[in-house]
Design an enzyme around this catalytic site. Structure first.
Site, PDB file in Angstrom:
ATOM      1  N   CYS A 110       0.830  -1.201   0.000  1.00 43.41           N
ATOM      2  CA  CYS A 110       0.000   0.000   0.000  1.00 43.41           C
ATOM      3  C   CYS A 110       0.871   1.259   0.000  1.00 43.41           C
ATOM      4  CB  CYS A 110      -0.990  -0.022   1.161  1.00 43.41           C
ATOM      5  SG  CYS A 110      -2.371   1.126   0.950  1.00 43.41           S
ATOM      6  N   HIS A 207      -3.733  -5.067   0.585  1.00 49.48           N
ATOM      7  CA  HIS A 207      -3.134  -5.478   1.859  1.00 49.48           C
ATOM      8  C   HIS A 207      -3.150  -6.993   2.024  1.00 49.48           C
ATOM      9  CE1 HIS A 207      -2.460  -1.625   4.006  1.00 49.48           C
ATOM     10  NE2 HIS A 207      -3.390  -1.192   3.182  1.00 49.48           N
ATOM     11  N   GLU A 209      -1.457  -8.746   3.912  1.00 48.23           N
ATOM     12  CA  GLU A 209      -1.251  -9.137   5.322  1.00 48.23           C
ATOM     13  C   GLU A 209      -2.551  -9.263   6.099  1.00 48.23           C
ATOM     14  OE1 GLU A 209      -1.712  -4.732   5.773  1.00 48.23           O
ATOM     15  OE2 GLU A 209      -0.982  -6.121   4.241  1.00 48.23           O
TER      16      GLU A 209
END
Length: 238
Positions: A110, A207, A209
């Site tokens: 990001c 994202h 994660e």
């Protein structure tokens, strides 16, 4: 037991504390790495310890949670931005420079992707809604498709070429930095991913994660595989 590759994660400076969302370190640990947080420092240019850290880690993750001060890419600030601490930006410039010099694999997520782009001489659309009114909504977890481009390193390790992702960004890549090439696009043309020619540097606008999806697994396991090759003293894989 085989040692986990050490992954340095840069941090922000807030209220005299070095902070970053725990999802980044949790993802690194989940997929087989050992996360190490890199502190933001007041004068990164004279911090010899950053060289020691970069010499010890096997991979570098530059996370989001940022709006860069547009002075770093030669623009005046738009009212919609909320710049992060200049100390973080300066620290990350030093950290990324050292990582590239030592051929440490780099993953930007990001705002981290946007930072890598600026480091390489690129620029940022400071606010998508204000400057790109015909674009899709990319904020608040909005779901949209991403297309992986052929003849890219990313395309080489993803059999599937269309993915559904969630967006959490109000800024986007404008001019792509020197030595980087786009490897993924949103339907509205927003750059969703890029890479260096050898794939040792990769950035993604969403994202990975935050979710345990096949796409997240692909991104992190490939990054950690590169880091493990570095730890073994072997050349990175493509």
């Amino acid at each position: 037991m085989k040692a986990r590759p050490l992954i340095g994660i840069t941090t922000d400076l807030e209220d005299k504390s070095n902070l970053i969302e725990s999802a980044y370190s949790k993802a690194v640990e989940f997929y087989g790495g050992a996360p190490v947080l890199i502190p933001t420092v007041a004068d990164a240019s004279s911090s010899d310890f950053l060289l020691n850290i970069i010499s010890a880690i096997n991979g570098l993750l530059i996370p989001g949670s940022r709006d860069m001060d547009p002075k770093f890419y030669g623009e005046s600030p738009h009212p919609a931005i909320n710049p992060m601490s200049p100390e973080r930006t300066e620290t990350e410039f030093s950290v990324l420079r050292l990582a590239l010099e030592k051929d440490v694999p780099v993953l930007g997520i990001c705002g981290g992707m946007q930072f890598i782009n600026v480091f390489h001489g690129g620029s940022i659309h400071q606010d998508i809604r204000a400057l790109l009114p015909d674009a899709l909504c990319h904020e608040g977890g909005e779901v949209h498709d991403v297309t992986v481009l052929p003849d890219t390193v990313f395309g080489g390790f993803t059999e599937k070429k269309e993915f559904e992702i969630k967006s959490y960004h109000h800024q986007a890549i404008n001019r792509v930095g020197d030595g980087l090439r786009v490897n993924a696009l949103a339907p509205d043309g927003i750059v969703e991913g890029f890479e260096s020619a050898d794939g040792r540097v990769m950035g993604f606008q969403w994202h990975p994660e935050l979710e345990r999806t096949p796409l997240s697994e692909l991104i992190f396991t490939r990054f950690l595989s590169e880091a493990a090759q570095t730890a073994d003293g072997s050349p990175g894989i493509g």
